[in-house]
Design an enzyme around this catalytic site. Structure first.
Site, PDB file in Angstrom:
ATOM      1  N   ASP A 223       2.503   4.280   3.165  1.00 15.87           N
ATOM      2  CA  ASP A 223       1.067   4.265   3.358  1.00 15.87           C
ATOM      3  C   ASP A 223       0.455   3.672   2.092  1.00 15.87           C
ATOM      4  O   ASP A 223       1.120   3.531   1.053  1.00 15.87           O
ATOM      5  CB  ASP A 223       0.549   5.681   3.637  1.00 15.87           C
TER       6      ASP A 223
HETATM    7  C1  GLC Z   1      -4.693   4.222   5.007  1.00 12.49           C
HETATM    8  C2  GLC Z   1      -4.185   5.134   6.090  1.00 12.49           C
HETATM    9  C3  GLC Z   1      -3.193   4.486   7.019  1.00 12.49           C
HETATM   10  C4  GLC Z   1      -3.530   3.016   7.170  1.00 12.49           C
HETATM   11  C5  GLC Z   1      -3.306   2.349   5.834  1.00 12.49           C
HETATM   12  C6  GLC Z   1      -3.666   0.863   5.849  1.00 12.49           C
HETATM   13  O1  GLC Z   1      -4.766   4.913   3.796  1.00 12.49           O
HETATM   14  O2  GLC Z   1      -3.632   6.381   5.678  1.00 12.49           O
HETATM   15  O3  GLC Z   1      -3.250   5.202   8.262  1.00 12.49           O
HETATM   16  O4  GLC Z   1      -2.693   2.425   8.148  1.00 12.49           O
HETATM   17  O5  GLC Z   1      -4.001   2.994   4.792  1.00 12.49           O
HETATM   18  O6  GLC Z   1      -5.040   0.722   6.028  1.00 12.49           O
END
Ligand code: GLC
Length: 729
Positions: A287
């Site tokens: 993430d």
């Molecule tokens: C965010 C979220 C995740 C998302 C990623 C890219 O922090 O936790 O669900 O896909 O970053 O935006």
């Protein structure tokens, strides 16, 4: 001399053109062969860059530092693309394919959670449709808009089982039940990926956030989650196993600390379970920032150690941490990361790029916006799905559907709001595309009733200056449609709320309007279950609209008029009050079921999982089976007759639960194992069938992930009907 040079150059060009293509560029070769050929040609630095993801294009999120295009290396593995047309991404792709040494195409990604520009209902609402086929169609439409924009990979579906509505991200998943999550996960993966990822209308899915993110303590985000191995297996991993079985291309690691080990450094999950046990052939992306956050979580002293821990745990690609690009090559040279592990990660990334057909078709054809977005078929599905997600929670005295009303007062902050109907994670959704509730009511009732309007109050704050106008408008009407709810950013990421109540100002408005003595139909939009114990007595009817996306207004109005018979059923429990949270149907039985109650409030929820009213009535027969004894390896067909005994057609969802009252591991009181939704005409009866496969439907899983099936008594339950079955050796 010049002639000789020309001849030499000509010979070189001819040699190059006639030289055999390297295997990785030969589309006739098997993908695995092409992967190995390309891998063998790559330098350490090229391998490391394939394991990094930066960003490209406009983005205004405080966390998302946009990368200046010029700083992006042409060997980068992936980019999160914030654009809405293919031009910019094609220009970066051109640099990667034409200018880099090996010409490895970039993989472009984005968060397409419930639509790209055509925004569908939030996933929590989609689950209330109990219509996996329709959910798959919506995902299919979203994939098409996404791929035509130049994005091949979405960070979706989010499949974190959640039972605490204080956690804002409950809106992004499919509710409280593991089995429901598994079914909708598989449908969404199928909608995104289809059978061939090289199809230019399909995108790669990403199961997230692996795993247990929904157990966030106190509904806070990014925090500790106390999850036993038993709960990990019997609750949180169920949807992921289903998603991997459905062929999901990738997985995203989670932020949360899972009982002492942050998910992004959890070798048990990322390698032992996902890759070794389940055989996942795709890759794990972190993430955003989850690797460097290992420092904040107290398991890494610096980014290098964070990179080492995450990578050796099985986390393959670094999303915007700047840890792998900075340290992975040195860690390999120092022997702290093995060449085998490095190649394993790169192999997984390359494999997806070949499966997507990016080596043959690296560029996205340019197209006009109207060819990509908001097409009639997409809007039709958006409207149909929105209508099926809405749940009629209350309908006292059959106030709905509205009959013979001439004056309708439409009141509240959500009445004309458009943007907030999109919900969180609405990608490139645009308020201008949204049909508001008021617009839907005008379209539905415009010819036969006079609509009046008053905003009454804002979403929050304490300005009651609009109450008087709202009371006047209500007093002059036959019925009040009161539209209350949450703003789009009150749920989603980093959007925890200490209470499930709506702001006091909205409840005060409801009190003032109710005093006018007119029937009140309460329409609620939210990204979470709400605390309605004070609003419920003030309302004759309550329709949970959720956050329906671009086409919610007209179906909501259609339910009020009776053109649509509501068929939504709750995918998540609505507590009586926030103090009951976490509350869900699948709890383990209490040691003293008749004690242990709250002293100050009821202990039962206001609206339970599966609740939802219809304008017709359904009568359930008894459960029938040819035998009440079953054996391993044999299936048992259980049936139940359901009749539409009311005056109008309606769709009914039959939920099949199983329970195992005595087991070596204490199981939930009941577990959803099958559901089926079907339209029944007025007066029509239908036979609903559950073909029980004991290994699949009666077994349980232990804390090591081993599924087991004990002989003994089990119950199958539909509504209040129970059938005892005995499994014999
Ligand atoms: C965010 C979220 C995740 C998302 C990623 C890219 O922090 O936790 O669900 O896909 O970053 O935006």
């Amino acid at each position: 001399m010049a002639c000789g040079l020309a001849l030499t150059l000509l010979a070189a060009v001819q040699a190059r053109e006639t030289a055999p293509k390297p295997a990785y560029k030969d589309a006739s070769r098997p993908i695995e062969e092409r992967v190995e050929d390309l891998l063998a040609r790559m330098t350490l630095e090229e391998k490391v860059l394939q394991l990094n993801q930066y960003t490209l294009g406009r983005n205004d999120n405080v966390n998302n530092m946009a990368d200046p295009v010029g700083d992006i290396p042409s060997e980068i593995g992936s980019l999160i693309y914030f654009g809405t047309s293919p031009e910019l991404r094609n220009s970066l792709q051109h640099r990667a394919v034409e200018e880099s040494r090996l010409g490895i195409p970039i993989l472009f990604a984005f968060d397409v959670i419930h639509g790209f520009r055509t925004v569908y209902p939030i996933p929590l609402a989609q689950a209330c449709s109990w219509n996996p086929a329709l959910v798959e169609q919506a995902a299919r439409m979203a994939a098409r808009e996404t791929r035509m924009t130049g994005i091949e990979w979405t960070f979706s579906p989010m499949i974190d089982v959640a039972r605490d509505g204080r956690w804002g991200r409950i809106s992004e998943g499919y509710g409280e039940d593991p089995y429901a999550h598994a079914v909708f996960c598989a449908s969404t993966v199928a909608g995104y990926q289809g059978d061939d990822l090289s199809d230019t209308g399909r995108i790669a899915a990403c199961l997230k956030h692996f795993a247990g993110y929904g157990a966030s303590e106190a509904g806070r985000d990014y925090v500790y989650t106390e999850i036993s191995r038993q709960s990990l297996w019997d609750t949180y991993l169920t949807p992921y196993e289903a998603g991997i079985r459905a062929g999901a291309a990738t997985v995203m690691s989670c932020f949360n600390n899972i009982s002492g080990t942050p998910g992004s450094a959890d070798h048990y999950l990322l390698t032992e379970v996902l890759k070794e046990r389940w055989g996942h052939q795709g890759f794990v992306v972190s993430d955003w920032g989850a690797i460097q956050q290992l420092r904040a979580q107290g398991v890494a002293a610096d980014c290098e150690q964070a990179a080492l821990k995450a990578f050796n745990a099985g986390l393959d690609m670094d999303m915007m941490n700047r840890c792998y690009d900075a340290h992975l090559a040195d860690l390999v040279r120092a022997g702290k990361v093995s060449g085998e592990r490095l190649d394993d990660a790169v192999r997984r990334v390359l494999r997806l790029k070949f499966r997507l057909g990016l080596f043959e078709n690296p560029y996205t054809p340019e197209s006009r916006e109207e060819e990509r977005f908001l097409r009639p078929e997409s809007l039709r599905i958006a409207e149909e799905l929105a209508g099926e997600t809405m749940v009629l929670l209350k309908n006292d005295g059959g106030i709905l559907p509205l009959r013979e009303v001439r004056k309708i007062a439409v009141i509240g902050p959500m009445a004309k709001s458009r943007f907030h109907l999109l919900g969180a994670w609405a990608a490139h959704g645009n308020g201008e595309d949204v049909e508001s509730i008021f617009m839907g009511l005008e379209r539905e009732f415009g010819e036969r009733a006079q609509l009046s309007y008053a905003v009454g109050c804002e979403f929050d704050g304490d300005d009651a200056s609009g109450f008087a106008e709202a009371v006047r408008v209500a007093s002059e009407s036959d019925v009040v449609v009161l539209c209350l709810g949450e703003k789009a950013n009150w749920s989603g990421e980093n959007a925890s709320r200490s209470t499930l109540s709506l702001p006091a100002i909205q409840e005060r408005l409801a009190c003032e309007v109710a005093r006018c003595g007119k029937p009140v139909v309460l329409l609620l939009t939210s990204g979470r279950p709400l605390e309605l114990c004070r609003l419920e007595p003030l309302s004759d009817a309550i329709l949970q609209v959720w956050q329906p996306g671009v086409r919610g207004g007209y179906p909501a109005a259609g339910i009020l008029s009776g053109r649509i018979n509501p068929s939504g059923r709750l995918s998540v429990t609505f507590p009586y009050a926030t103090g009951q949270v976490p509350i869900y149907y699948g709890r383990r039985p209490s040691a003293r079921p008749h004690q242990g109650k709250y002293q100050d409030i009821p202990s039962e929820p206001l609206y339970e999982f599966g609740h939802g009213l219809s304008y017709t009535t359904f009568e359930y027969g008894d459960l029938q089976a040819p035998s009440t004894t079953l054996r391993r390896g044999e299936k048992l067909r259980v049936e139940i007759q359901v009749s539409n005994t009311g005056a109008c057609d309606g769709a009914e969802t039959v939920f099949w639960f199983v329970s195992d009252p005595v087991c070596r591991i204490a199981r939930p009181a009941k577990e959803l194992r099958h559901f089926e939704k079907r339209m029944l005409r007025s007066g029509q009866s239908g036979l609903f069938v559950f073909e029980i496969d004991p290994e699949r439907d009666l077994s349980f899983v232990d804390g090591e992930g081993n599924r087991f099936l004990e002989p003994g008594d089990y119950y199958v339950q539909v509504k209040d009907k129970r059938l005892k079955l005995t499994l014999v050796e």
